[in-house]
Design a protein around this motif. Structure first.
Motif, PDB file in Angstrom:
ATOM      1  N   LEU A   1       1.181   6.063 -38.591  1.00  0.00           N
ATOM      2  CA  LEU A   1       0.821   4.792 -39.214  1.00  0.00           C
ATOM      3  C   LEU A   1       0.363   3.822 -38.125  1.00  0.00           C
ATOM      4  O   LEU A   1       1.072   3.604 -37.138  1.00  0.00           O
ATOM      5  CB  LEU A   1       2.034   4.225 -39.953  1.00  0.00           C
ATOM      6  N   ILE A   2      -0.823   3.254 -38.314  1.00  0.00           N
ATOM      7  CA  ILE A   2      -1.347   2.317 -37.322  1.00  0.00           C
ATOM      8  C   ILE A   2      -1.833   1.068 -38.047  1.00  0.00           C
ATOM      9  O   ILE A   2      -2.023   1.052 -39.266  1.00  0.00           O
ATOM     10  CB  ILE A   2      -2.503   2.926 -36.505  1.00  0.00           C
ATOM     11  N   SER A   3      -2.025  -0.002 -37.273  1.00  0.00           N
ATOM     12  CA  SER A   3      -2.561  -1.251 -37.837  1.00  0.00           C
ATOM     13  C   SER A   3      -3.692  -1.733 -36.940  1.00  0.00           C
ATOM     14  O   SER A   3      -3.676  -1.504 -35.722  1.00  0.00           O
ATOM     15  CB  SER A   3      -1.467  -2.327 -37.925  1.00  0.00           C
ATOM     16  N   ASP A   4      -4.657  -2.407 -37.548  1.00  0.00           N
ATOM     17  CA  ASP A   4      -5.782  -2.884 -36.758  1.00  0.00           C
ATOM     18  C   ASP A   4      -5.588  -4.304 -36.290  1.00  0.00           C
ATOM     19  O   ASP A   4      -6.031  -4.669 -35.213  1.00  0.00           O
ATOM     20  CB  ASP A   4      -7.092  -2.761 -37.541  1.00  0.00           C
ATOM     21  N   ASP A   5      -4.967  -5.142 -37.113  1.00  0.00           N
ATOM     22  CA  ASP A   5      -4.786  -6.535 -36.733  1.00  0.00           C
ATOM     23  C   ASP A   5      -3.343  -6.998 -36.935  1.00  0.00           C
ATOM     24  O   ASP A   5      -3.089  -8.173 -37.155  1.00  0.00           O
ATOM     25  CB  ASP A   5      -5.736  -7.429 -37.537  1.00  0.00           C
ATOM     26  N   GLN A   6      -2.382  -6.060 -36.876  1.00  0.00           N
ATOM     27  CA  GLN A   6      -0.950  -6.321 -37.058  1.00  0.00           C
ATOM     28  C   GLN A   6      -0.608  -6.734 -38.485  1.00  0.00           C
ATOM     29  O   GLN A   6       0.526  -7.094 -38.769  1.00  0.00           O
ATOM     30  CB  GLN A   6      -0.461  -7.405 -36.093  1.00  0.00           C
ATOM     31  N   LYS A   7      -1.565  -6.666 -39.393  1.00  0.00           N
ATOM     32  CA  LYS A   7      -1.286  -7.004 -40.795  1.00  0.00           C
ATOM     33  C   LYS A   7      -1.709  -5.891 -41.740  1.00  0.00           C
ATOM     34  O   LYS A   7      -1.148  -5.745 -42.820  1.00  0.00           O
ATOM     35  CB  LYS A   7      -2.006  -8.300 -41.182  1.00  0.00           C
ATOM     36  N   THR A   8      -2.701  -5.111 -41.357  1.00  0.00           N
ATOM     37  CA  THR A   8      -3.196  -4.035 -42.212  1.00  0.00           C
ATOM     38  C   THR A   8      -2.787  -2.696 -41.608  1.00  0.00           C
ATOM     39  O   THR A   8      -3.110  -2.401 -40.458  1.00  0.00           O
ATOM     40  CB  THR A   8      -4.725  -4.097 -42.332  1.00  0.00           C
ATOM     41  N   TYR A   9      -2.067  -1.879 -42.412  1.00  0.00           N
ATOM     42  CA  TYR A   9      -1.556  -0.598 -41.932  1.00  0.00           C
ATOM     43  C   TYR A   9      -2.201   0.541 -42.709  1.00  0.00           C
ATOM     44  O   TYR A   9      -2.473   0.417 -43.916  1.00  0.00           O
ATOM     45  CB  TYR A   9      -0.039  -0.521 -42.113  1.00  0.00           C
ATOM     46  N   CYS A  10      -2.454   1.632 -42.028  1.00  0.00           N
ATOM     47  CA  CYS A  10      -2.979   2.814 -42.706  1.00  0.00           C
ATOM     48  C   CYS A  10      -2.562   4.066 -41.932  1.00  0.00           C
ATOM     49  O   CYS A  10      -2.308   4.013 -40.722  1.00  0.00           O
ATOM     50  CB  CYS A  10      -4.508   2.749 -42.848  1.00  0.00           C
ATOM     51  N   TYR A  11      -2.487   5.194 -42.639  1.00  0.00           N
ATOM     52  CA  TYR A  11      -2.090   6.459 -42.020  1.00  0.00           C
ATOM     53  C   TYR A  11      -3.343   7.177 -41.496  1.00  0.00           C
ATOM     54  O   TYR A  11      -3.832   8.136 -42.085  1.00  0.00           O
ATOM     55  CB  TYR A  11      -1.346   7.325 -43.033  1.00  0.00           C
ATOM     56  N   SER A  12      -3.859   6.663 -40.411  1.00  0.00           N
ATOM     57  CA  SER A  12      -5.075   7.237 -39.823  1.00  0.00           C
ATOM     58  C   SER A  12      -4.931   7.444 -38.325  1.00  0.00           C
ATOM     59  O   SER A  12      -5.930   7.572 -37.624  1.00  0.00           O
ATOM     60  CB  SER A  12      -6.275   6.322 -40.114  1.00  0.00           C
ATOM     61  N   GLY A  13      -3.690   7.449 -37.855  1.00  0.00           N
ATOM     62  CA  GLY A  13      -3.451   7.643 -36.434  1.00  0.00           C
ATOM     63  C   GLY A  13      -3.493   9.114 -36.051  1.00  0.00           C
ATOM     64  O   GLY A  13      -4.056   9.969 -36.758  1.00  0.00           O
ATOM     65  N   ASP A  14      -2.903   9.433 -34.917  1.00  0.00           N
ATOM     66  CA  ASP A  14      -2.897  10.805 -34.424  1.00  0.00           C
ATOM     67  C   ASP A  14      -2.203  11.731 -35.416  1.00  0.00           C
ATOM     68  O   ASP A  14      -1.262  11.328 -36.116  1.00  0.00           O
ATOM     69  CB  ASP A  14      -2.190  10.875 -33.073  1.00  0.00           C
ATOM     70  N   PRO A  15      -2.654  12.977 -35.477  1.00  0.00           N
ATOM     71  CA  PRO A  15      -2.046  13.908 -36.432  1.00  0.00           C
ATOM     72  C   PRO A  15      -0.614  14.284 -36.039  1.00  0.00           C
ATOM     73  O   PRO A  15      -0.248  14.283 -34.867  1.00  0.00           O
ATOM     74  CB  PRO A  15      -2.977  15.131 -36.376  1.00  0.00           C
ATOM     75  N   ILE A  16       0.162  14.600 -37.048  1.00  0.00           N
ATOM     76  CA  ILE A  16       1.524  15.117 -36.874  1.00  0.00           C
ATOM     77  C   ILE A  16       1.539  16.525 -37.456  1.00  0.00           C
ATOM     78  O   ILE A  16       1.342  16.721 -38.666  1.00  0.00           O
ATOM     79  CB  ILE A  16       2.564  14.238 -37.594  1.00  0.00           C
ATOM     80  N   SER A  17       1.723  17.498 -36.618  1.00  0.00           N
ATOM     81  CA  SER A  17       1.608  18.883 -37.079  1.00  0.00           C
ATOM     82  C   SER A  17       2.876  19.331 -37.793  1.00  0.00           C
ATOM     83  O   SER A  17       3.993  18.925 -37.457  1.00  0.00           O
ATOM     84  CB  SER A  17       1.342  19.813 -35.883  1.00  0.00           C
ATOM     85  N   PHE A  18       2.676  20.179 -38.785  1.00  0.00           N
ATOM     86  CA  PHE A  18       3.799  20.793 -39.501  1.00  0.00           C
ATOM     87  C   PHE A  18       3.448  22.247 -39.780  1.00  0.00           C
ATOM     88  O   PHE A  18       2.423  22.544 -40.415  1.00  0.00           O
ATOM     89  CB  PHE A  18       4.091  20.067 -40.808  1.00  0.00           C
ATOM     90  N   ASP A  19       4.288  23.156 -39.310  1.00  0.00           N
ATOM     91  CA  ASP A  19       4.092  24.581 -39.509  1.00  0.00           C
ATOM     92  C   ASP A  19       5.222  25.100 -40.402  1.00  0.00           C
ATOM     93  O   ASP A  19       6.373  25.190 -39.964  1.00  0.00           O
ATOM     94  CB  ASP A  19       4.108  25.319 -38.172  1.00  0.00           C
ATOM     95  N   PRO A  20       4.959  25.434 -41.660  1.00  0.00           N
ATOM     96  CA  PRO A  20       6.022  25.914 -42.569  1.00  0.00           C
ATOM     97  C   PRO A  20       6.720  27.178 -42.063  1.00  0.00           C
ATOM     98  O   PRO A  20       7.878  27.423 -42.418  1.00  0.00           O
ATOM     99  CB  PRO A  20       5.269  26.179 -43.881  1.00  0.00           C
TER     100      PRO A  20
END
Length: 802
Positions: free
Chosen positions: A691-710
């Motif tokens: 989760l990242i924000s561009d101006d400390q007010k708007t957040y979105c899940y567009s940051g670095d990937p988080i890997s998951f291997d089932p």
């Protein structure tokens, strides 16, 4: 001159007495069951101590139990015999069938093997307790360190190799005795009264047999135990040697004709000099002319762990005048059903003549035979004893010698296990007796059993190899280090290679693991914080109860939170995070519903808001004076004394869970203003993006990937329960060990919140132990027929009761 062989290495020193006899006194308790010895076999290889190539987490070694916890614990043990000195045997005793457990509110005791070469595992930190049917402790004591690998022999004559059902007997004392309600038990009352006259300690013997090394067996790491508890004599050392003992030494245990259907007989060699049939047996003669012999580690077993039928066995004493055996009492009932529950102990009242004979001659164990050829030695030149051939009472009755008393008994009586440094010394006493009486003015010589040199000149050596016994039959030897041994040791080539392979699962999904781990740590702090609030207003936190401990599966959370939420324990998946973890940590939107006068809070945050409002309404008057001392003082846990400090504590809990505000995903808590709240940590896992924000007010899940291997998730069964596993399976053993660690932790936490705040360090150690057991139940497979597939693993069981 008398000689004794002792065993020590150049820089490690360990002595322990052979057996003791004081536990054989009456009053006496015996208990039977199983014991779990979860050896960590990685420690058995010297190459694993190479400081230039340390072991890395996640490595596995080619040995029988590389993932062992190094723990020792009783497993389904119960009191099976109680002998009182004041009451008759027909009087009921409430201690019968009581459970014998260890370390109720402590971490499991540990097996410590300081000397890799010698490999004599010693149990440290064991607290034994006897618990009645109501769950109350009636007897508890701290076991002094006990070397469990003493007096060992290959007892299972049918099974070859290292898995040959090794059996051993160990003795120690119980100190710091605590007594509960003994009113219903004459034996416990007698032990309490009589032990107080002898210093307050108790003597204990453990015979462990049929230990399973095979990691494919359902009994892996389990063995059977026969225990006896009696009164420790005053000033008795931790491992005090009994004054008399029966032995196979210098006895030719000749062939026994196959007179049973036991298939085990064809494994036996012909007429060997080893204890094929019987081993050692300590005994004592008490002041009331009672002869007591312990045969718990004496008679061979077949592959099923049952006693081999070797015919009728009798106690006897050599008559030195007419070269015959005087038989004492009835035959030994080793094949009867009640033999093991009684501790495999023979009690026999001696006549005056028998007592006189035993003061001058040897006790023996013989078997009856009608064939005199069986008691004739095959090789007359071998040093064997063939003297007793007939019974003194019946000259036509032939007897075969099985065990005989060691007439001059020499053994160390002190316990020491550790490393000696340069110029350090240690004193070891050797005791010498003849027919139970001390031998004075006897010269004793010590020999080094393991060294190629009879008298080694470097490392640990005695200052003198000779000593003379005093009036108590004691000869004292002083050992010292005469040449410095470097420490720590750095092992160089040649070193046996260690076969190391990466464990599966470990190393997968590490970022997700760290996220969940950090949430768990904060949730533990929340428990402590809530406990402090409750203590501050005069309440009592209750964790160790079947009404408050969590049960799975369950519907809804405590406090009326999310009453329709199905809470299940399942293997990790993004779906589980989404449908359970995120719902539990969901930020609230001031929505409260009422149903039948019960308030249901839609979120945990709303639940805490209600508590905060109530405390504010009641004011500072609700806080109890002098309650600060009972609160837990720990990093990130606040002491609560009034409304403001209570509000601060609640704000930390809610902000760490759901964020500082509906539009702010940060915790905004002291020390971590930019750390995400739990809800958003979980949502990152589901979205597999930071989760990242561009101006400390708007957040979105567009940051670095988080890997998951089932494939990096153990295939654990859903909602593990004891009802889903078979008794005696590997899964049963591991899950029960996990359950024991879990309940011990609950009891310790309860003690902490009841005022023992100094126990937090112990609780952390117990948490680490629980984590270790959690890993084991996650990779232990369920046996076929217990669940839907062979690859399914057990998983942790959170049931309060077992």
């Amino acid at each position: 001159m008398l000689s004794v062989l002792l065993n020590w290495s150049r820089d490690m020193f360990q002595f322990q007495a052979i057996c003791c006899g004081s536990y054989l006194s009456i009053p006496r308790l015996t208990f039977t069951g199983r014991v779990r010895i979860d050896i960590n076999s990685v420690n058995n290889f010297i190459c694993n101590f190479d400081l230039d190539e340390p072991i890395k987490y996640g490595e596995q070694f080619d040995d029988f139990n590389p993932n062992g916890t190094g723990e020792f614990s009783f497993f389904d043990c119960f009191v099976t015999s109680a002998l009182s000195s004041s009451a008759g045997s027909s009087i009921p005793d409430a201690v019968m069938n009581n459970k014998v457990v260890n370390n109720l509110n402590e971490t499991y005791p540990k097996l410590v093997d300081i000397d890799v070469g010698y490999q004599r595992a010693t149990v440290y930190g064991l607290t034994l307790a006897i618990v009645n049917s109501d769950g109350n402790i009636v007897l508890q004591g701290r076991l002094e360190p006990m070397m469990i690998s003493q007096d060992m022999w290959a007892r299972h004559v049918c099974v070859p190799g290292i898995a040959a059902g090794l059996s051993g007997q160990s003795v120690s004392i119980l100190t710091n005795i605590k007594w509960g309600d003994t009113s219903g038990s004459p034996t416990l009352r007698d032990l309490q009264v009589e032990s107080a006259k002898q210093g307050g300690n108790l003597s204990i013997s453990l015979t462990i047999h049929s230990y399973t090394f095979d990691n494919d067996s359902r009994n892996f790491t389990l063995g059977y135990v026969i225990g006896a508890i009696g009164i420790a004599e005053i000033d008795e050392p931790m491992q005090f040697a009994g004054d008399r003992i029966l032995s196979y030494e210098n006895v030719k245990q000749l062939d026994i004709q196959k007179n049973t259907s036991d298939e085990c007989f064809h494994f036996l060699s012909q007429g060997n000099d080893h204890p094929t049939w019987m081993y050692k047996a300590p005994f004592q003669i008490s002041h009331n002319n009672r002869l007591t012999v312990d045969l718990s580690n004496s008679i061979s077993l077949n592959e099923h762990g049952n006693f081999i039928d070797i015919g009728n066995l009798w106690l006897g004493v050599k008559n030195p005048k007419n070269d015959c055996i005087h038989v004492i009492g009835d035959h030994i009932p080793y094949l009867q059903v009640g033999w093991v529950p009684a501790g495999c102990i023979v009690d026999q009242i001696l006549s005056t003549d028998e007592l006189q004979l035993l003061s001058l001659s040897q006790l023996v164990i013989v078997r009856t035979t009608e064939d005199p050829r069986l008691i004739t030695p095959k090789n007359e030149h071998q040093p064997i004893t063939s003297l007793p051939v007939v019974s003194c009472e019946d000259k036509s009755s032939y007897l075969q010698l099985m065990l005989q008393e060691v007439p001059v008994f020499i053994r160390p009586i002190d316990f020491y296990h550790g490393r000696l440094e340069y110029n350090e010394t240690i004193s070891i006493r050797i005791k010498v007796t003849q027919y139970g009486k001390p031998m004075e003015n006897q010269t004793v010589q010590v020999h080094h059993l393991r060294s190629r040199e009879t008298f080694p000149r470097r490392g640990i050596v005695p200052m003198s190899y000779y000593a003379t016994t005093n009036s108590q039959g004691l000869a004292t030897f002083i050992f010292q280090v005469v040449k410095r041994i470097p420490f720590p040791r750095r092992y160089r080539q040649p070193v046996p290679p260690c076969n190391k392979t990466e464990l599966p699962i470990d190393g997968y999904n590490q970022e997700i693991y760290q996220k969940i781990h950090s949430v768990v740590i904060q949730e533990m702090q929340h428990v402590a914080q809530v406990a402090n609030i409750l203590l501050a207003i005069g309440g009592r936190p209750v964790l160790d109860s079947n009404t408050t401990a969590p049960q799975y599966p369950t519907l809804g959370l405590p406090g009326g939170v999310l009453p329709h939420l199905h809470v299940n324990i399942e293997k990790f998946s993004k779906e589980q995070v989404y449908k359970l973890f995120m719902v539990i940590e969901m930020p609230h939107n001031l929505s409260v519903a009422t149903n039948n006068s019960v308030i249901f809070n839609n979120t945990i945050g709303q639940f805490y808001t209600e508590i905060k409002d109530c405390i504010g309404f009641l004011g500072d008057s609700v806080f109890i004076q002098n309650r600060k001392a009972k609160q837990l003082i720990w990093p990130a846990v606040n002491v609560v004394t009034d409304v403001p400090t209570a509000n601060t504590a609640i704000d930390i809990i809610t902000h760490q869970g759901e964020g500082a505000a509906p539009i702010d995903p940060r915790q905004a808590s002291k020390g971590s203003p930019n750390e995400l709240a739990h809800f958003y940590e979980f949502e990152e896992i589901v979205c597999q993006r930071h989760l990242i924000s561009d101006d400390q007010k708007t957040y979105c899940y567009s940051g670095d990937p988080i890997s998951f291997d089932p494939s990096g998730v153990w295939p654990m069964q859903p909602n593990p329960s004891k009802d889903k596993i078979k008794y005696d399976s590997n899964c049963y053993v591991e899950v029960k060990a996990f359950h024991g660690a879990y309940r011990s932790l609950l009891r310790k936490l309860q003690d902490i919140f009841d005022g023992d705040t100094h126990g937090m360090t112990d609780a952390i150690a117990m948490m680490k132990s629980l984590s270790t057991h959690g890993r084991k139940v996650m990779w232990t497979k369920i046996m076929e027929g217990e669940s839907e597939g062979n690859d399914t693993t057990c998983g942790p069981m959170w049931d309060y009761d077992w």
